[in-house]
Design a protein around this motif. Structure first.
Motif, mmCIF file in Angstrom:
data_model
loop_
_atom_site.group_PDB
_atom_site.id
_atom_site.type_symbol
_atom_site.label_atom_id
_atom_site.label_comp_id
_atom_site.label_asym_id
_atom_site.label_seq_id
_atom_site.Cartn_x
_atom_site.Cartn_y
_atom_site.Cartn_z
ATOM 1 N N PRO A 111 64.369 31.765 80.010
ATOM 2 C CA PRO A 111 63.590 30.549 79.748
ATOM 3 C C PRO A 111 62.586 30.803 78.623
ATOM 4 C CG PRO A 111 63.710 30.991 82.111
ATOM 5 C CD PRO A 111 64.271 32.189 81.431
ATOM 6 N N LEU A 112 62.460 29.840 77.737
ATOM 7 C CA LEU A 112 61.598 30.031 76.575
ATOM 8 C C LEU A 112 60.156 30.304 76.979
ATOM 9 C CD1 LEU A 112 61.324 30.091 73.517
ATOM 10 C CD2 LEU A 112 61.037 27.596 73.548
ATOM 11 N N HIS A 113 59.671 29.687 78.077
ATOM 12 C CA HIS A 113 58.281 29.904 78.468
ATOM 13 C C HIS A 113 58.042 31.344 78.926
ATOM 14 C CE1 HIS A 113 60.216 28.368 82.262
ATOM 15 N NE2 HIS A 113 59.562 29.400 82.784
ATOM 16 N N ILE A 114 59.087 32.016 79.379
ATOM 17 C CA ILE A 114 58.956 33.422 79.754
ATOM 18 C C ILE A 114 59.176 34.326 78.549
ATOM 19 C CG2 ILE A 114 60.030 35.281 81.117
ATOM 20 C CD1 ILE A 114 60.507 33.228 83.320
ATOM 21 N N ALA A 115 60.097 33.944 77.676
ATOM 22 C CA ALA A 115 60.410 34.767 76.508
ATOM 23 C C ALA A 115 59.339 34.702 75.429
ATOM 24 C CB ALA A 115 61.760 34.329 75.911
ATOM 25 N N GLN A 116 58.623 33.559 75.317
ATOM 26 C CA GLN A 116 57.744 33.328 74.174
ATOM 27 C C GLN A 116 56.716 34.426 73.931
ATOM 28 O OE1 GLN A 116 58.265 30.392 72.070
ATOM 29 N NE2 GLN A 116 57.304 31.999 70.831
ATOM 30 N N PRO A 117 55.970 34.897 74.949
ATOM 31 C CA PRO A 117 54.986 35.958 74.675
ATOM 32 C C PRO A 117 55.617 37.224 74.104
ATOM 33 C CG PRO A 117 54.592 34.989 76.828
ATOM 34 C CD PRO A 117 55.909 34.464 76.367
ATOM 35 N N HIS A 118 56.819 37.546 74.552
ATOM 36 C CA HIS A 118 57.501 38.744 74.072
ATOM 37 C C HIS A 118 58.079 38.524 72.669
ATOM 38 C CE1 HIS A 118 57.204 40.441 78.129
ATOM 39 N NE2 HIS A 118 57.514 39.228 78.557
ATOM 40 N N LEU A 119 58.473 37.278 72.386
ATOM 41 C CA LEU A 119 58.901 36.948 71.027
ATOM 42 C C LEU A 119 57.715 37.038 70.071
ATOM 43 C CD1 LEU A 119 61.167 33.855 71.819
ATOM 44 C CD2 LEU A 119 61.958 36.036 70.860
ATOM 45 N N ASP A 120 56.582 36.500 70.492
ATOM 46 C CA ASP A 120 55.387 36.546 69.652
ATOM 47 C C ASP A 120 54.934 37.974 69.392
ATOM 48 O OD1 ASP A 120 55.423 33.796 69.655
ATOM 49 O OD2 ASP A 120 53.888 33.580 71.217
ATOM 50 N N ALA A 121 55.137 38.847 70.380
ATOM 51 C CA ALA A 121 54.729 40.253 70.234
ATOM 52 C C ALA A 121 55.736 41.069 69.442
ATOM 53 C CB ALA A 121 54.529 40.875 71.608
ATOM 54 N N GLY A 122 56.872 40.462 69.126
ATOM 55 C CA GLY A 122 57.889 41.180 68.366
ATOM 56 C C GLY A 122 58.678 42.186 69.178
ATOM 57 N N ALA A 123 58.654 42.036 70.530
ATOM 58 C CA ALA A 123 59.359 42.991 71.391
ATOM 59 C C ALA A 123 60.806 42.599 71.626
ATOM 60 C CB ALA A 123 58.635 43.118 72.728
ATOM 61 N N ILE A 124 61.101 41.294 71.532
ATOM 62 C CA ILE A 124 62.471 40.814 71.680
ATOM 63 C C ILE A 124 62.772 39.856 70.537
ATOM 64 C CG2 ILE A 124 62.455 41.053 74.196
ATOM 65 C CD1 ILE A 124 62.061 38.031 74.408
ATOM 66 N N THR A 125 64.038 39.532 70.368
ATOM 67 C CA THR A 125 64.430 38.610 69.302
ATOM 68 C C THR A 125 65.524 37.684 69.808
ATOM 69 O OG1 THR A 125 65.171 38.462 66.997
ATOM 70 C CG2 THR A 125 66.201 40.158 68.368
ATOM 71 N N ILE A 126 65.602 36.482 69.251
ATOM 72 C CA ILE A 126 66.670 35.544 69.589
ATOM 73 C C ILE A 126 67.924 35.942 68.819
ATOM 74 C CG2 ILE A 126 67.427 33.148 69.451
ATOM 75 C CD1 ILE A 126 64.518 32.305 69.794
ATOM 76 N N LEU A 127 69.016 36.069 69.534
ATOM 77 C CA LEU A 127 70.272 36.494 68.907
ATOM 78 C C LEU A 127 70.974 35.299 68.260
ATOM 79 C CD1 LEU A 127 71.643 38.896 71.693
ATOM 80 C CD2 LEU A 127 70.401 39.502 69.600
ATOM 81 N N PRO A 128 71.344 35.423 66.989
ATOM 82 C CA PRO A 128 72.048 34.328 66.300
ATOM 83 C C PRO A 128 73.541 34.367 66.624
ATOM 84 C CG PRO A 128 71.657 36.131 64.782
ATOM 85 C CD PRO A 128 71.058 36.558 66.084
ATOM 86 N N THR A 129 74.027 33.383 67.351
ATOM 87 C CA THR A 129 75.436 33.383 67.745
ATOM 88 C C THR A 129 76.277 32.550 66.784
ATOM 89 O OG1 THR A 129 75.173 31.457 69.177
ATOM 90 C CG2 THR A 129 74.774 33.621 70.163
ATOM 91 N N ASP A 130 77.569 32.856 66.774
ATOM 92 C CA ASP A 130 78.488 32.070 65.944
ATOM 93 C C ASP A 130 79.263 31.069 66.794
ATOM 94 O OD1 ASP A 130 80.222 33.648 67.364
ATOM 95 O OD2 ASP A 130 81.122 34.665 65.625
ATOM 96 N N PHE A 131 78.728 30.745 67.980
ATOM 97 C CA PHE A 131 79.394 29.784 68.858
ATOM 98 C C PHE A 131 78.332 28.937 69.560
ATOM 99 C CE2 PHE A 131 78.629 33.658 71.143
ATOM 100 C CZ PHE A 131 78.151 33.263 72.380
ATOM 101 N N GLN A 132 78.748 27.781 70.101
ATOM 102 C CA GLN A 132 77.830 26.853 70.747
ATOM 103 C C GLN A 132 77.471 27.350 72.141
ATOM 104 O OE1 GLN A 132 76.428 24.092 69.440
ATOM 105 N NE2 GLN A 132 75.273 23.756 71.321
ATOM 106 N N LEU A 133 76.181 27.322 72.464
ATOM 107 C CA LEU A 133 75.722 27.716 73.790
ATOM 108 C C LEU A 133 75.365 26.473 74.601
ATOM 109 C CD1 LEU A 133 73.351 30.719 72.981
ATOM 110 C CD2 LEU A 133 75.594 30.817 74.066
ATOM 111 N N THR A 134 75.919 26.347 75.781
ATOM 112 C CA THR A 134 75.613 25.251 76.701
ATOM 113 C C THR A 134 75.407 25.851 78.087
ATOM 114 O OG1 THR A 134 77.973 24.918 77.089
ATOM 115 C CG2 THR A 134 76.944 23.535 75.410
ATOM 116 N N PRO A 135 74.720 25.255 79.009
ATOM 117 C CA PRO A 135 74.146 23.911 79.014
ATOM 118 C C PRO A 135 72.629 23.948 78.897
ATOM 119 C CG PRO A 135 74.506 24.623 81.263
ATOM 120 C CD PRO A 135 74.757 25.803 80.358
#
Length: 305
Positions: free
Chosen positions: A243-267
């Motif tokens: 969930p973005l609300h859980i990931a956001q602090p770690h994204l802001d800290a540079g500890a994790i990153t969003i993976l760029p996929t070449d396919f559609q993610l649902t749901p």
């Protein structure tokens, strides 16, 4: 046989007011009583306890050592008596004595939840609130079993007939990995890449695969809480939908990153619901708790991006 005595709350109240205000006359004004009444209540308290609580030799009475020794206990008793009176009135009015809230952290930002709980406490301070960690489908199970009054869950397509629910918002999921993870270095990530690496998933005990995720890997670890979950991710172990609300602090800290996929993610994004059972009628506190949580989530949803 040891003798017993009865201390009336009015005696303790008079004693505490006189100790706080520094005089019997000031205590009388603060309590809306005559000075003679306050003096009489304190004198009777001294007789009943066999202790001299005030030194009256000066212009104004002063606490004795014995009085000072009892003051904190008296204040504690008065607070307990006030809580007893408030709870008695609440129970007579049909107010619940306690409520249990089962929370799936995936469904709600806990900071949002706190903003809803604070006004609830201010209004229903006598109601005991039990907060349960309930990942995956366990929140709905607790409500179904009667172990929880209200659940905060990710939306389900079909609830049991005896359930009521209220859709209150949505939460977004993102595909992430630690910055040390091999896939974090790739310009695009395929489904085969995901299949080649460890997948971390949140689930309740004995209930694997409860979140709405595709089985994109045969290598899966199941965890009950996001604490260890995020520790593993930030250490570069595995990938996950978070969930973005859980990931956001770690994204802001540079500890994790969003993976760029070449396919559609649902749901994703996914809805957030409040659920409760029709078999257990909620009283005014339960209804208020639902309203308070719904309101803070709605405010969040309405904020400008």
């Amino acid at each position: 046989m040891e003798s017993r005595f009865f201390i009336a709350p009015e005696q303790l109240e008079a004693f505490e007011a006189a100790a706080r205000s520094g005089s019997f006359s000031a205590a009388a004004r603060s309590l809306g009583k005559a000075q003679s009444t306050i003096s009489g209540l304190i004198s009777n308290l001294e007789i009943d306890t066999g202790l001299q609580l005030f030194d009256r030799s000066g212009r104004e009475p002063k606490l004795t050592a014995q009085g000072r020794a009892l003051l904190q206990d008296v204040r504690a008793l008065l607070n307990s008596y006030s809580r007893f009176e408030a709870k008695s009135r609440s129970l007579n009015a049909g107010l619940e004595e306690s409520l249990t809230l089962a929370i799936d952290e995936s469904a709600i930002d806990l900071k949002q939840l706190v903003r809803g709980l604070d006004p609830f406490y201010q209004r229903y301070s006598t109601v005991s609130l039990n907060l349960l960690h309930a990942s995956g489908d366990s929140a709905a199970k607790l409500v179904r079993e009667g172990s929880a009054d209200i659940g905060i869950v990710l939306s389900q397509g079909d609830y049991p007939e005896d359930f009521d629910f209220r859709g209150v918002g949505s939460c977004s999921f993102v595909l992430v990995a630690g910055v040390q993870h091999p896939m974090a270095q790739q310009s695009t990530v395929s489904s085969q890449d995901l299949n080649n690496h460890l997948h971390l998933r949140i689930s309740a005990a004995g209930d694997q695969g409860s979140l709405p995720e595709n089985d994109l890997s045969d290598r899966i670890w199941y965890l009950e809480s996001y604490s260890l979950f995020m520790t593993l991710l930030t250490a570069g172990i595995g990938w996950a939908f978070v969930p973005l609300h859980i990931a956001q602090p770690h994204l802001d800290a540079g500890a994790i990153t969003i993976l760029p996929t070449d396919f559609q993610l649902t749901p994703y994004p996914h809805g957030t619901d409040l659920i409760w059972s029709r078999r257990k009628v909620l009283g005014p506190a339960g209804q208020s708790l639902i309203d308070e949580i719904s309101q803070v989530i709605a405010q969040r949803e309405g904020e400008p991006a």
